[in-house]
Write an enzyme that holds these catalytic residues in place. Structure first.
Site, short mmCIF file in Angstrom:
data_model
loop_
_atom_site.label_atom_id
_atom_site.label_comp_id
_atom_site.label_asym_id
_atom_site.label_seq_id
_atom_site.Cartn_x
_atom_site.Cartn_y
_atom_site.Cartn_z
CG ASP A 1 -2.34 -0.56 0.94
OD1 ASP A 1 -2.63 -0.71 -0.10
OD2 ASP A 1 -3.05 -1.18 2.00
NE ARG B 1 -1.11 2.08 4.05
CZ ARG B 1 -1.17 2.91 3.26
NH1 ARG B 1 -2.65 3.57 3.11
NH2 ARG B 1 -0.59 3.68 2.59
NE ARG C 1 -8.44 2.60 7.16
CZ ARG C 1 -7.89 2.43 6.01
NH1 ARG C 1 -6.76 2.91 5.85
NH2 ARG C 1 -8.25 1.46 5.12
CG HIS D 1 -8.34 7.68 4.17
ND1 HIS D 1 -7.29 7.09 3.48
CD2 HIS D 1 -7.88 7.63 5.49
CE1 HIS D 1 -6.59 6.41 4.31
NE2 HIS D 1 -6.67 6.77 5.54
CB CYS E 1 -4.77 7.75 -2.52
SG CYS E 1 -6.36 7.88 -2.10
N1 ARG Z 1 -5.50 0.47 0.45
C1 ARG Z 1 -5.09 1.58 1.26
C2 ARG Z 1 -5.65 1.61 2.49
O1 ARG Z 1 -6.72 1.05 2.86
C3 ARG Z 1 -5.65 2.71 0.44
C4 ARG Z 1 -5.31 3.91 0.91
C5 ARG Z 1 -5.73 5.40 0.09
N2 ARG Z 1 -5.50 6.42 0.38
C6 ARG Z 1 -5.90 7.50 0.56
N3 ARG Z 1 -5.29 8.72 0.88
N4 ARG Z 1 -7.36 7.38 0.62
O2 ARG Z 1 -5.12 2.12 3.73
#
Ligand code: ARG
Length: 268
Positions: free
Chosen positions: A62, A87, A133, A162, A256
């Site tokens: 990611d 991550r 998140r 996000h 992203c």
């Molecule tokens: N697969 C990543 C996650 O779920 C995607 C992140 C996308 N980034 C963003 N800035 N929205 O964390």
């Protein structure tokens, strides 16, 4: 001219699922991801922007979503603390990169926050998401660290996990957003702060149209968001459609993949 940090998706994969867009059963093509990403990087360079690169790390698929690595305002760097263990290793790479590139005020956040995924700088303030998140306590932490007012916004639809999937900053005082992605209180707050905001259609939001990067004039966004492109043109912006279909499989697109480095007076 803007200054961006990006990570080439050399090790791109959807190996786990931490948002509703990710299906590890679907095949991915890292070669195609790199080609689409190269197009985006070249576009930024053609538009006159500067792009720095951070090396991708094997085992961190990611990492291409560089927006999540940190928030940078006035040369101050708040490095992310990722919500998901998959991550967490990314933070180390960002701490090293910033320390090695002349940034002095570099700190990893105490509370979970995923950089510009949930922190969007809008002129004199930071718009900050939470709900999926970012820990709401991270909002006060960012306000204190950057010395800027932070407006907390609550996301309620898991597809828009996000803030940068539901809202984009087009200019210091112009935003576009998807009202249905927010709690009622947050919707009211946005209406108060931005009575002239561009309101995106549900169809454009669902193709990730709000995951856009604006340099104040050009707005780069997923090409499928056709109605939004017309709305942007009406407001005097120049929309540029991007095809990042591979990166969409991870739940990300233009914004992203792009971390903006805002340095005050000093050069880096
Ligand atoms: N697969 C990543 C996650 O779920 C995607 C992140 C996308 N980034 C963003 N800035 N929205 O964390």
């Amino acid at each position: 001219m803007r200054h961006y940090l990006m990570v080439r998706p050399a090790y791109f994969d959807v190996a786990y699922s931490i948002n509703p867009w990710m299906d590890p059963g679907k095949p991915t093509d890292a070669g195609l991801a790199v080609a689409q990403w190269d197009w985006l990087r070249d576009l930024y360079l053609d538009l006159g922007h500067r792009v720095d690169l951070l090396d991708p790390v094997p085992g961190l698929p990611d990492m291409v979503y560089a927006a999540n690595g940190a928030t940078v305002v006035d040369g101050r760097v708040l490095v992310a603390r990722f919500r998901h263990r998959q991550r967490r290793g990314e933070s180390v790479a960002y701490l090293k990169w910033f320390a090695g590139h002349g940034y002095r005020d570099v700190r990893q956040a105490r509370w979970a926050n995923e950089g510009e995924g949930d922190f969007l700088v809008a002129g004199p303030r930071i718009l900050a998401g939470s709900g999926f998140r970012t820990d709401p306590r991270a909002h006060a932490e960012a306000a204190a660290f950057f010395g800027l007012p932070v407006v907390g916004l609550t996301l309620t639809d898991p597809r828009y996990y996000h803030l940068d999937t539901a809202l984009a900053v087009l200019a210091d005082d112009v935003i576009v957003y998807a009202p249905e992605a927010f709690s009622e209180d947050s919707r009211r707050r946005l209406e108060q702060l931005y009575p002239d905001a561009v309101v995106a259609s549900a169809a454009d939001t669902a193709v990730f149209g709000l995951n856009a990067v604006s340099d104040g004039r050009h707005v780069i966004l997923p090409q499928a968001a056709t109605r939004l492109m017309a709305q942007l043109r009406e407001r005097g912006f120049e929309p540029i459609g991007a095809d990042l279909s591979e990166l969409l499989k991870g739940g990300g697109s233009v914004k992203c993949c792009t971390l903006e480095l805002r340095h005050g007076g000093e050069e880096h």
